[in-house]
Design an enzyme around this catalytic site. Structure first.
Site, PDB file in Angstrom:
ATOM      1  N   ARG A  74      -6.918  19.575  16.986  1.00 14.63           N
ATOM      2  CA  ARG A  74      -7.245  20.283  16.225  1.00 14.63           C
ATOM      3  C   ARG A  74      -8.320  20.691  15.999  1.00 14.63           C
ATOM      4  O   ARG A  74      -7.923  22.153  15.237  1.00 14.63           O
ATOM      5  CB  ARG A  74      -7.192  19.566  14.333  1.00 14.63           C
ATOM      6  N   HIS A 121       6.184  15.918  11.679  1.00 19.39           N
ATOM      7  CA  HIS A 121       4.234  15.436  11.256  1.00 19.39           C
ATOM      8  C   HIS A 121       5.288  15.120   9.769  1.00 19.39           C
ATOM      9  O   HIS A 121       4.433  16.061   9.070  1.00 19.39           O
ATOM     10  CB  HIS A 121       3.163  15.754  11.934  1.00 19.39           C
ATOM     11  N   ASP A 151     -13.431  19.312   8.447  1.00 16.29           N
ATOM     12  CA  ASP A 151     -11.707  17.992   7.979  1.00 16.29           C
ATOM     13  C   ASP A 151     -11.778  18.596   6.793  1.00 16.29           C
ATOM     14  O   ASP A 151     -12.220  18.454   5.527  1.00 16.29           O
ATOM     15  CB  ASP A 151     -12.278  16.711   8.430  1.00 16.29           C
ATOM     16  N   ASP A 154       0.116   8.478  16.004  1.00 10.38           N
ATOM     17  CA  ASP A 154      -1.337   8.254  15.728  1.00 10.38           C
ATOM     18  C   ASP A 154      -1.397   7.336  15.804  1.00 10.38           C
ATOM     19  O   ASP A 154      -1.600   6.544  16.536  1.00 10.38           O
ATOM     20  CB  ASP A 154      -0.967   8.508  14.224  1.00 10.38           C
ATOM     21  N   ASP A 200      -3.772  19.684   8.624  1.00  5.66           N
ATOM     22  CA  ASP A 200      -3.360  18.687   7.356  1.00  5.66           C
ATOM     23  C   ASP A 200      -2.441  19.092   6.712  1.00  5.66           C
ATOM     24  O   ASP A 200      -3.393  20.182   5.284  1.00  5.66           O
ATOM     25  CB  ASP A 200      -3.984  17.785   7.224  1.00  5.66           C
ATOM     26  N   ASP A 212      -7.541  14.799  17.940  1.00  6.62           N
ATOM     27  CA  ASP A 212      -7.315  14.386  16.420  1.00  6.62           C
ATOM     28  C   ASP A 212      -9.150  14.646  16.198  1.00  6.62           C
ATOM     29  O   ASP A 212      -9.684  14.182  16.636  1.00  6.62           O
ATOM     30  CB  ASP A 212      -6.813  13.975  15.298  1.00  6.62           C
TER      31      ASP A 212
END
Lengths: 925, 536
Positions: free
Chosen positions: A585, A659, A267, A413, A601, A526
């Protein structure tokens, strides 16, 4: 909104968010900081210490086994070599007698790959030559030093260990003395003495073999060093692709001057572009291409992996005696690749092409094809962190109708949950989810709600209690439940590597378990790298335990398992009838079987818009077709121009979702003035007109493994001008898209491939010759897209508020003629949402135009489906003016009206009216 | 092939009145009926082409403007007209014709989709009528209230103006008063100052005498101490025994140096020693104290360090993600406590010493009666002056406030004036929102925690023709990586003055709905019929 996050997270946020917009590289390891990578990379090309013990060779009908010995430490390895169906060679190397079993990746291959016979061609004391089938392909096993060469005719396709970089850290008892650090010091102080003491079978103890510390995190490494590494030489190859996920160009770069490409699902906060850092997903598959051949290497290992690429300078090692006849001209370009993984075994699939399409099908035969998505998921998705409450959802939904912009899915979300407890709803903001979902259903629209894999540790939370009581959590090194910080604060991480855990997880999506869910609610996974805010590199400790295996062994699989279990849950809740839609993701090889991925992201910057193309192309090449980037950019706020250009680009990328970060101003399409609303509306509407083509391409991807979004070289493999292009792409074979990704652009230069091709601008119908760089002046409304001459694309021009509303609508066929005045195309129709296509409930037609006759024939006579859709219009580009046009169907013959635009050579046939599933022909006289 | 009839059959609507539908192609409004004449070629409404009439509504788009397909979904840019008898007629995009979703309350948009639509026009008409009636009632009552408000505001304004005048007059008086009292004060202060100076001077003199006496006493003490042989003289040798007296402090106190101190003499008697004493008394260390180090100042507690630690904890707000608000506030509280601690810190050692010094000469004796009387008189004059000045300042403040209020934009007829210095609250599940019109908006967690500013009065921000319909509050508490909080307050007509809802449509941009009679417009005469129904 994020109140309730604990102090650790806050510190993390302060550290990560406080500074600049760029990634904090210091949070992530370089090769130098990753002990095994540093150790392996320190091994320089040269003569390999490994020798093949030919006397141990065993050849059965399906495999060859052979022992290898490392002359330095006398440790023996077992080499297994398989010839797999479809021109694939599999090479496995493991320790002959490991101290304990080494991890072999399960669940990624769709089955044990079927083998083909291997036959021995010749053998002497230097090696053996095996035939790989009819194609005059052979594999040469050289004994001293050990290497493998795959040759076809006089060409070497690929060599393994030709640079002597095979490394295999055998499992060993701990010899350094954790209990007595003084001894350690003594040894360190007197290396000469230590050298003497070191027997052949004893390796030098290096830093980081039994323990490694990065920042404040210590990896206990109870199993010691276990890395594996191997080099591959690709003579004649200058272009290699794949090994996503990296924010980098399509054509991979050499890594001599920096870090290798890293594959370790992470991440990464505010990732940086054009570098080899690891991102959220990992597919250890590389494609190599030159004008003659395309091949692929699939390195099946789920541990942290680094891939070094160098070109020509290396690889000049001595070729074996039996290869003497092969020209070793220094002029031949060559790419050398080296894979390094932290644990597991070497299990590599050499996909030998020779065409790009064959490589796709070879890879698909191993890991499966793209899940066939529900048609609606190919529409437009409206997402934001977060839609605040039901009223917000209702008003955004109404906004789309008010501004006449179609959309299919609205997304929620993490804030929709009750305190980040997934499978729940905030009791105030989303008090009646079914009412909300029914409201969407009334408009034939759908919703996606997020379900992340970290589970809030809270004894009042059913999901936690069940996982905890069943012992389903990943364990820490000491055997307790592993705990990390994530959105909910302290969280546990279910062990998705366990089939029983996955089955339980899937059961939680049942309508009687997931309160508030309805059939138009789908799921988004996610943070499944997994993201652990307070863990090393924001992920799980490598010494955490998944049963007998360390997290180190399985890390890159966590995401695919979460995705797998979730998709299974959506299938099961409908009794196996409905197709799931799940976005993930994190991913691995095989993730294509479970749904869509996005590039994580990103940021509202022009370079992020540009990079969305190579990032999705790289994924497409390794089987993952359903890819998209956050339209508008997740972090920061896009300028209106960037937002419009992003919609225009996203409209032609497979997964089309806007998004935005919680802290950015609202950016629903109608918030930027009527002019920009109109531009965005037009881009989204173009998407919807092409839905039949998208759907057909996804059916093809599901059926054959061919990617939906393709680099140009895939279709023009002999044209070197296409090899590095990544500012334009093909959808299928027939649409060429060169989106505008430059700020303030007045024009773009698109390369139109194919010397014999012609390309039609889809908006103006202007015809252009292939094999040229075409300058296209652009305005804010321009989306340069071209239809290939020789193709037929079915479209639905009656764009409605969602794809489901368009189900019965008629088609317009766009027939673009090539220089031979022929064209071909397909049409695929089914119910759009169930698995009934597996029962052959679909329509699959082939359209072809030649000799002035356009006809529709059934491609699947065994299939059965009826549609209300009909053909309302046929537009023939590059046509001449006929005198009459005749339609022939089972019902008879009639004349059709038409309109001919001589200036553009466009023939429009008015309302032929036949059913889209029928046999028919239209002749021009 | 899909084809449909072009005409709506004449319908008989039940429910009292009998309405006859005028024949025209599906989806065409009455106002455009004349363009669709049966059996005549149809010219697209944009004039771009003419087609046979059977091309109208044949489910194929011939006209670029979509006008040949008013009743089908064939044209991407077409519109479908719903008659909606019993309710309001409406246009919907052609793309909503036969999409399976009921858009027209009369169900006419879904004539071939199989959608199960119910005619809800009458129900909707009734509801709308009720709604309109309710709104009209509210508007009517609200408007009455508004008139009252305007009246009140007018009175209020007059009152304020009167008050202002009063204050201004008052101010003049007060100013004069202040000046008078200032003279009185200054007159009283002159003798006071002189008397105090006299007193102080006397005290200084007294102190000097005491000090001199003390010095002489010490000199005698020292003389006796130095005069080791008790012969009444201080000799060079005797002086040399006090090495601290070495004039150049080089470590050797020579005979010559000692002699120098003794004015060149070998020994001096008590009289001459008096002159020697002035040169040595600073350095001289009494023999009884010789081993004890001179009382140096022990360094005060290292308060500065503590203070700097406090500072470092008090990191700047922008480094803290705003989610941390609550914790942040706690930190602030702690800091405040520490600051308080600093204020209450005991006086430093230095002050103690000073006190001791003062004690040496004893406290200053009280003023004599005469001086005290002068001081008291001056103090009285001062107090009176201050009092007067304070009164003046207060009046000036009031004048300023009044002037501000009078000049404020409270709407065309000052109808919003009544909101001034009022506050209105709305409690949601999590927060208490507080709107103080023309002042500020804030948010406070329901279950403890500090108040967050959502903005202070900015401006009227409605559309040009109705600028007083929206208030904008700006520059509230800053947002992490974003702008400072702001609030848009939308005013709607209501009998009561209430905050009806709050939301945060975008991060840190709040929206408040606020009803007030002040925004009510004079209601148009409400007609119970359907004046806008063109189908009759």
């Amino acid at each position: 909104m994020l109140a309730g996050m604990g102090p650790v997270l806050l510190v993390w946020l302060a550290v990560c968010l406080g500074g600049t917009w760029a990634v904090d590289k210091g949070n992530f390891k370089t090769c130098e900081q990753s002990a095994f990578c540093k150790r392996q990379r320190a091994i320089k090309p040269g003569e390999s210490p490994y020798r093949a013990l030919l006397e141990t060779m065993e050849l059965t009908n399906t495999r060859l086994t052979l022992q290898l010995i490392n002359d330095n430490n006398k440790v023996r390895l077992l080499l297994e070599l398989y010839r797999l169906q479809g021109n694939i060679t599999r090479v496995k190397i493991n320790e002959l007698k490991p101290l304990k079993p080494r991890y072999e990746v399960p669940d990624v291959l769709i089955r044990e790959p079927p083998t083909e016979p291997l036959s021995l061609l010749s053998q002497d004391e230097n090696g053996v030559v095996l035939s790989l089938g009819p194609e005059s392909q052979r594999v040469i096993v050289s004994a001293r030093p050990f290497r493998l060469d795959i040759v076809e005719g006089r060409d070497v396709l690929m060599s393994l260990n030709s640079r002597g970089l095979l490394g295999f850290e055998h499992l060993r008892m701990r010899k350094d003395t954790q209990a007595d650090p003084e001894t350690d010091n003594k040894e360190g102080a007197d290396p000469a003495n230590q050298d003497e003491n070191t027997k052949e079978e004893e390796e030098k103890v290096e830093d980081g073999m039994w323990e490694e510390t990065f920042k404040s995190h210590t990896d206990s490494k109870p199993n010691g060093p276990s890395a594996v590494s191997l080099d591959f030489s690709l003579p004649g190859v200058e272009h290699v692709y794949g090994i996503p996920e990296h924010a980098d160009t399509l054509k991979l770069k050499t890594t001599d001057s920096g870090d290798p490409y890293r594959l370790y699902n992470l991440d990464v906060f505010q990732y940086e572009l054009y570098n080899p850092m690891a991102l959220y997903g990992a597919v250890p598959v590389m494609l190599a291409h030159n004008a003659q051949r395309t091949t692929g290497i699939f390195w099946l290992n789920a541990a942290e992996t680094w891939v070094d690429i160098s070109s020509n300078t290396a690889g000049k090692t001595v070729f074996g005696k039996m290869l003497d006849y092969v020209q070793g001209s220094s002029e031949t370009p060559q790419t050398d690749v080296r894979w390094i993984s932290e644990s597991g075994i070497i299990d590599v699939f050499l996909m030998l092409g020779p065409t790009p399409r064959e490589v796709f099908s070879q890879y698909a035969s191993l890991t499966g094809t793209q899940a066939f998505p529900p048609l609606a998921s190919l529409g437009y998705h409206q997402c934001r962190w977060n839609y605040n409450d039901q009223e917000d959802v209702r008003s955004v939904d109404a906004g789309f109708d008010e501004h006449d912009i179609p959309y299919d899915f609205i997304w929620l979300d993490i804030e929709h949950t009750d305190g980040k407890r997934y499978f729940t709803w905030d009791p105030h903001k989303f008090a009646s989810p079914k009412e909300m979902l029914q409201g969407l259903m009334d408009k034939k629209r759908k919703m996606v709600a997020i379900v992340d894999p970290h589970i809030k540790i809270d004894t009042n939370y059913k999901i936690h209690n069940e996982i905890s009581s069943r012992g389903f959590y990943v364990k820490n090194k000491d055997g307790g439940d592993y705990e990390g910080w994530c959105w909910p604060g302290s969280a546990g991480y279910p062990d998705f590597t366990r089939p029983d855990m996955r089955a339980w997880w899937a059961s939680q999506f049942a309508y009687d378990q997931y309160e508030g869910a309805m059939e138009n609610l789908y799921t988004w996974n996610d943070m499944n790298e997994p993201s652990v805010f307070n863990g090393p590199e924001v992920t799980m400790h490598k010494d955490a335990l998944h049963g007998a295996w360390e997290h180190r062994d399985v890390h890159n699989l966590y995401g695919i398992y979460v995705h797998m279990a979730t998709a299974q849950g959506l299938i099961e809740r409908s009794g196996g009838v409905e197709r799931p839609f799940v976005l993930t993701r994190a991913f691995f090889a095989g993730s294509q079987r479970y749904g869509a991925v996005w590039t994580g992201d990103n940021a509202a910057e022009w370079d992020h818009l540009k990079i969305s193309i190579p990032m999705c192309l790289s994924l497409s090449l390794v089987g993952i077709s359903f890819c998209g980037a956050d339209v508008g950019g997740f972090f920061k706020s896009p300028s209106t121009e960037l937002l419009v250009r992003w919609y225009q680009t996203g409209a032609y990328q497979p997964f089309f979702r806007a998004h935005a970060h919680l802290d950015t101003p609202r950016r629903e399409p109608w918030l930027f003035g009527p002019e920009n609303t109109a531009l965005i509306r037009e881009a989204v509407r173009q998407r919807y007109t092409f839905l039949p083509y998208w759907y057909q391409l996804f059916y093809l991807a599901y059926h054959t493994g061919e990617p939906v979004m393709r680099p140009l070289w895939v279709e023009y493999p002999q044209d070197p001008a296409t090899f590095a292009l990544d500012d334009e792409f093909l959808l299928g074979r027939d649409l060429l898209v060169h989106p505008v990704t430059e700020e303030g652009a007045r024009g773009v230069t698109a390369y139109l491939p194919g010397k014999d091709e012609v390309w039609f601008d889809i908006h103006t119908f202007q015809k252009h010759n292939g094999g040229q760089n075409l300058y296209i002046p652009v305005t804010m409304s321009s989306i340069p897209v071209f239809q290939r001459g020789g193709s037929i694309i079915p479209r639905k021009l009656r764009v409605r508020r969602s794809s489901a509303c368009m189900e019965d609508d008629p088609y317009t066929l766009y027939v673009a003629l090539n220089n031979q005045r022929t064209a071909e195309g397909e049409l695929y129709i089914d119910d759009g949402h169930t698995f009934n296509y597996e029962k052959k409930e679909f329509i699959h037609r082939r359209f072809s135009f030649s000799n002035n006759v356009l006809s529709s024939v059934n491609l699947e006579p065994g299939a059965q489906f009826t549609t209300k859709s009909w053909v309302e219009r046929i537009i023939i580009l590059g046509a001449s003016n006929p005198s009459t046009i005749t339609l022939r169907t089972a019902d008879g013959v009639n004349q059709l009206e038409f309109d001919f635009d001589a200036s553009m050579s466009v023939l429009t046939i008015r309302k032929p009216g036949m059913n889209a599933g029928a046999d028919w022909s239209v002749s021009l006289q | 092939m899909v084809t449909f009839g072009h005409f709506v059959l004449p319908l008989l609507l039940l429910g009292g009145a009998i309405t006859v539908e005028v024949q025209r192609p599906r989806g065409v409004p009455l106002s455009k009926r004349q363009f669709y004449e049966e059996d005549k070629p149809f010219t697209c409404l944009d004039g771009s082409r003419t087609v046979a009439f059977d091309r109208v509504n044949d489910d194929y788009c011939d006209c670029p403007d979509g006008s040949d397909e008013p009743g089908t979904a064939a044209c991407p840019n077409g519109n479908f007209h719903c008659t909606n008898a019993g309710f309001r007629p409406a246009f919907i995009p052609s793309s909503r014709v036969n999409d399976g979703i009921c858009d027209c309350c009369d169900t006419t948009d879904e004539y071939n989709s199989g959608a199960d639509c119910q005619n809800t026009c009458r129900e909707m008409g009734r509801k709308e009528k009720e709604e309109l009636q309710k709104l009209a009632e509210i508007a009517e009552e609200g408007f009455l209230l508004k008139k009252q408000l305007i009246q009140e505001a007018k009175h209020g304004l007059e009152e304020k103006k009167t008050k202002l005048e009063e204050f201004q007059k008052n101010k003049k008086d007060l100013e004069a008063n202040v000046e008078t009292l200032r003279t009185v004060k200054e007159t009283a202060e002159q003798p006071e100052r002189e008397a105090k100076e006299r007193h102080l001077k006397a005290w200084e003199e007294q102190k000097a005498a005491i000090r001199l006496e003390k010095d002489r006493a010490r000199m005698v003490e020292v003389l006796v101490e130095l005069d080791d042989d008790a012969d009444g003289f201080v000799s060079v040798a005797e002086l040399q025994s006090h090495s601290e007296l070495d004039p150049d402090s080089d470590g050797s106190f020579t005979e010559a140096e000692a002699q120098g101190l003794l004015r060149g003499m070998d020994k001096v008697d008590a009289v001459v020693f008096e002159t020697v004493w002035n040169n040595i008394k600073e350095k001289y260390v009494s023999e009884s104290n010789a081993d004890i180090p001179p009382p140096g100042e022990t360094p005060p507690e290292e308060t500065p360090d503590i203070v700097s630690e406090n500072d470092s904890e008090n990191y700047p707000d922008e480094d803290i993600p705003e989610e941390e608000e609550d914790d942040d506030d706690e930190d602030d509280d702690e800091d405040d406590d520490m600051d308080d601690g600093d204020y209450k810190a005991p006086p430093t050692t230095r002050t103690d010493e000073k006190k001791k010094d003062d004690d040496d000469e004893g406290p200053m004796p009280p003023y004599d009666q005469e001086t005290q009387a002068l001081i008291d008189a001056a103090q009285k004059a001062r107090d009176e002056f201050n009092e007067a000045e304070k009164a003046l300042r207060e009046v000036e403040d009031q004048i300023r406030n009044l002037e501000k209020e009078i000049s404020f934009d409270f709407g065309p007829s000052s109808e919003f004036a009544y909101l001034y210095s009022q506050c209105y609250e709305l409690t949601t599940s999590e927060y208490v929102y507080r709107l103080c019109p023309f002042n500020k908006v804030s948010q406070k967690p329901k279950f403890g925690g500090s108040e967050t500013s959502l903005g202070t009065w900015g401006k009227w921000a409605g559309p040009e023709d109705n600028i007083h319909s929206v208030m904008k509050y700006e520059n509230g508490m800053g947002c992490w990586q974003g702008p400072s909080r702001s609030t848009t307050v939308k005013l709607t007509c209501g009998k009561e003055t209430v905050v009806t809802s709050t939301s945060e449509p975008s991060r840190c941009e709040y929206l408040m709905e606020f009803t007030s009679p002040a925004i009510c417009q004079e209601p148009a005469r409400f007609d119970s019929g359907h004046p806008d129904h063109e189908e009759l």
